[in-house]
Write a protein that holds these residues in place. Sequence first.
Motif, PDB file in Angstrom:
ATOM      1  N   ARG A   1       0.835  -1.207   0.000  1.00  0.00           N
ATOM      2  CA  ARG A   1       0.000   0.000   0.000  1.00  0.00           C
ATOM      3  C   ARG A   1       0.871   1.258   0.000  1.00  0.00           C
ATOM      4  N   ASP A   2       1.979   1.246   0.763  1.00  0.00           N
ATOM      5  CA  ASP A   2       2.903   2.392   0.786  1.00  0.00           C
ATOM      6  C   ASP A   2       3.437   2.681  -0.615  1.00  0.00           C
ATOM      7  N   ILE A   3       3.852   1.611  -1.302  1.00  0.00           N
ATOM      8  CA  ILE A   3       4.451   1.767  -2.638  1.00  0.00           C
ATOM      9  C   ILE A   3       3.413   2.237  -3.644  1.00  0.00           C
ATOM     10  N   ILE A   4       2.223   1.651  -3.595  1.00  0.00           N
ATOM     11  CA  ILE A   4       1.159   2.058  -4.526  1.00  0.00           C
ATOM     12  C   ILE A   4       0.771   3.514  -4.278  1.00  0.00           C
ATOM     13  N   GLY A   5       0.618   3.886  -3.002  1.00  0.00           N
ATOM     14  CA  GLY A   5       0.274   5.266  -2.672  1.00  0.00           C
ATOM     15  C   GLY A   5       1.328   6.248  -3.152  1.00  0.00           C
ATOM     16  N   GLY A   6       2.606   5.925  -2.897  1.00  0.00           N
ATOM     17  CA  GLY A   6       3.694   6.796  -3.348  1.00  0.00           C
ATOM     18  C   GLY A   6       3.737   6.923  -4.856  1.00  0.00           C
ATOM     19  N   ALA A   7       3.459   5.804  -5.567  1.00  0.00           N
ATOM     20  CA  ALA A   7       3.485   5.823  -7.039  1.00  0.00           C
ATOM     21  C   ALA A   7       2.352   6.685  -7.601  1.00  0.00           C
ATOM     22  N   ILE A   8       1.157   6.571  -7.005  1.00  0.00           N
ATOM     23  CA  ILE A   8       0.019   7.364  -7.476  1.00  0.00           C
ATOM     24  C   ILE A   8       0.259   8.854  -7.233  1.00  0.00           C
ATOM     25  N   ILE A   9       0.710   9.194  -6.021  1.00  0.00           N
ATOM     26  CA  ILE A   9       1.007  10.598  -5.716  1.00  0.00           C
ATOM     27  C   ILE A   9       2.127  11.105  -6.615  1.00  0.00           C
ATOM     28  N   GLY A  10       3.143  10.246  -6.845  1.00  0.00           N
ATOM     29  CA  GLY A  10       4.246  10.628  -7.723  1.00  0.00           C
ATOM     30  C   GLY A  10       3.791  10.924  -9.141  1.00  0.00           C
ATOM     31  N   ALA A  11       2.838  10.118  -9.646  1.00  0.00           N
ATOM     32  CA  ALA A  11       2.319  10.344 -10.999  1.00  0.00           C
ATOM     33  C   ALA A  11       1.603  11.692 -11.092  1.00  0.00           C
ATOM     34  N   VAL A  12       0.796  11.999 -10.050  1.00  0.00           N
ATOM     35  CA  VAL A  12       0.076  13.276 -10.046  1.00  0.00           C
ATOM     36  C   VAL A  12       1.052  14.445 -10.006  1.00  0.00           C
ATOM     37  N   PHE A  13       2.051  14.368  -9.134  1.00  0.00           N
ATOM     38  CA  PHE A  13       2.985  15.485  -9.004  1.00  0.00           C
ATOM     39  C   PHE A  13       3.974  15.558 -10.176  1.00  0.00           C
ATOM     40  N   THR A  14       4.187  14.461 -10.896  1.00  0.00           N
ATOM     41  CA  THR A  14       4.961  14.542 -12.140  1.00  0.00           C
ATOM     42  C   THR A  14       4.239  15.445 -13.130  1.00  0.00           C
ATOM     43  N   ALA A  15       2.912  15.263 -13.215  1.00  0.00           N
ATOM     44  CA  ALA A  15       2.104  16.120 -14.096  1.00  0.00           C
ATOM     45  C   ALA A  15       2.129  17.568 -13.609  1.00  0.00           C
TER      46      ALA A  15
END
Length: 292
Positions: free
Chosen positions: A62-76
């Motif tokens: 869950r930590d990794i999935i959450g970080g990846a989703i937030i990372g995708a949003v902030f990449t944009a």
Amino acid sequence: MSRKQAELLLAAVILTRSSAYLFSKTGLETLGTFNLLAARFLLGFVVLGIIFFRRLKYASRRDIIGGAIIGAVFTAVMTFELTALKTTDTSTVSFLENTAIVFVPLIEAVIIRRLPKTASIISAAVALCGVGLLTLRGGSFGFTPGELFCLCAAVLYAVGIIVTDRYSHKCDALIVGIVEVGCIGLFSLILSFIFEQPRIPSGGMEWGCVLVLALVCTGFGFTLQPVAQSHTTSRRAGLMCALNPAFASVLGVVFLSEPVTVQGVCGALLILASLYIPHLLEHFGVRRKKIA
């Protein structure tokens, strides 16, 4: 950590990230958008990985999935922000991107299907007026491509705050922040290979910008935002975005010898006032109930 301590940490995070406009603008003179993002966030991730290696070994799915989703949003978010900085003044970028103050309660209202509280609307409006006084001194905007990119960044920034709020309360907030930094670097590197010709930074100026952005703005700023948000609300975090241009103006006065104006001081005071409006209205409401 108490809510007050969390909001002080969030204010410190915003302070460090407010300096990113200046260093990003300088770095973009010689580096591509994704190239700069990749160098900044991958370097930050390596440093954080070394410091918190033992903690990262216990990262959950869950930590990794959450970080990846937030990372995708902030990449944009970062892509739109840096693209806008190439053609738009930093003051205008700061103003338009921080209209996230308004978008956070609106998006939250759509999600929970409930109108925002009156205090939230008033606070957001006052903060937005303060940001306008600070950043649009004699300036104007007319929806150029750069300014449209800023508005896209603002909407996505608001989404990022809300998503961070969701995962920071359910996961290890520090691990989520570190994974977020790594994912932004990875996504940016992939995009750099697709759209640019990536290279390693060279020269003192490029490395200076990358190091400050990686160690200060990223290592501290991005990583600890989920930690701070885990002890407060997304609406409160969105409202505190208004501190970004306030801090940027102070840095401009201190390091760039920019003039102090009455308009700027009024803007800063409005931003500070907006943070206390919910407390004042709540206190006023309690007193009215007691009197009644």
